[in-house]
Design an enzyme around this catalytic site. Sequence first.
Site, PDB file in Angstrom:
ATOM      1  CG  HIS A 103      -3.792  -3.436   3.187  1.00 23.22           C
ATOM      2  ND1 HIS A 103      -2.758  -2.948   3.962  1.00 23.22           N
ATOM      3  CD2 HIS A 103      -4.398  -2.358   2.652  1.00 23.22           C
ATOM      4  CE1 HIS A 103      -2.752  -1.628   3.916  1.00 23.22           C
ATOM      5  NE2 HIS A 103      -3.737  -1.233   3.128  1.00 23.22           N
ATOM      6  CB  CYS A 144      -0.991  -0.037   1.163  1.00 21.00           C
ATOM      7  SG  CYS A 144      -2.342   1.147   0.975  1.00 21.00           S
ATOM      8  CD  GLU A 168      -1.314  -5.948   5.344  1.00 19.50           C
ATOM      9  OE1 GLU A 168      -0.984  -6.229   4.174  1.00 19.50           O
ATOM     10  OE2 GLU A 168      -1.868  -4.866   5.656  1.00 19.50           O
TER      11      GLU A 168
END
Length: 268
Positions: free
Chosen positions: A230, A127, A232
């Site tokens: 994202h 990001c 993660e």
Amino acid sequence: MNKSMKDKAVAAALLLGAQAFAQAPVIGITATPGEGSHTVAADYVAAVTRAGGSPLLLPATSDERLMQATLERVDGVLLTGGVDVDPSYFGEEPHPMLGEVNAQRDTFEMLLIPTAIARGLPVFGVCRGMQMLNVALGGTLWQDIPSQVPGALAHRQSESTTLVAHTVAIEPGTTSAAVMGATTLEVNSRHHQAVRDVAPSLKLTGRSPDGIAEMLEGYPALPILAVQWHPENFAATDGDSVMLRFFRFLVEESCRYRDNENKNIENQ
Ligand code: MN
């Protein structure tokens, strides 16, 4: 099992665990400096750990020697998400829709990124991390997609962090496609800035259907990957095996970096 046997078994298990992590490459994770604190979202730490890395938080500093000393101790760098990038770093005045910026973090990452890449450290940007990577290497950004890119999709998702917001088409034949083993991905999206002009040492490898840059890799053949979404949030949980691939790539490249460094030391 009597008590001494149990103690020995526990000690052996702890030693095994410590040895497993001693083999793990150290992944420096950029933290966000705030009011009296440095913070990192737990999902980044969990994703790095699940991929086999040993996470180490990198606090922001403007001291170049301290930053260099910190980089001596890591085998790879994860650039995390966060607030907007100050447009003065790519030669623009602030757009009226520019959001919050963090001067301390910008200063640190503008110093960190070129130094890490000059050392040959593998880098993965998420990001804001993808945006900072591009700006630090000479690229530019859209400061606000809704007002600057007519017809763009909604890239600022407010719901659950693992809902699909849009797809990303990955260019076949690239490292990005090889790492993912796919040329289409469904991703989340929580950004209003995006890469505009791509830096010379990077290559645009993935776009959303409206043409917004969603994925970059090092060019030519640098161990660098970056994504605008994202991963993660998916990779931190046991159910995911797709988004974890980015973190595995970072960990594998970091092992390679460390092995090369060790060889260089032995040859001195
Ligand atoms: Mn997006």
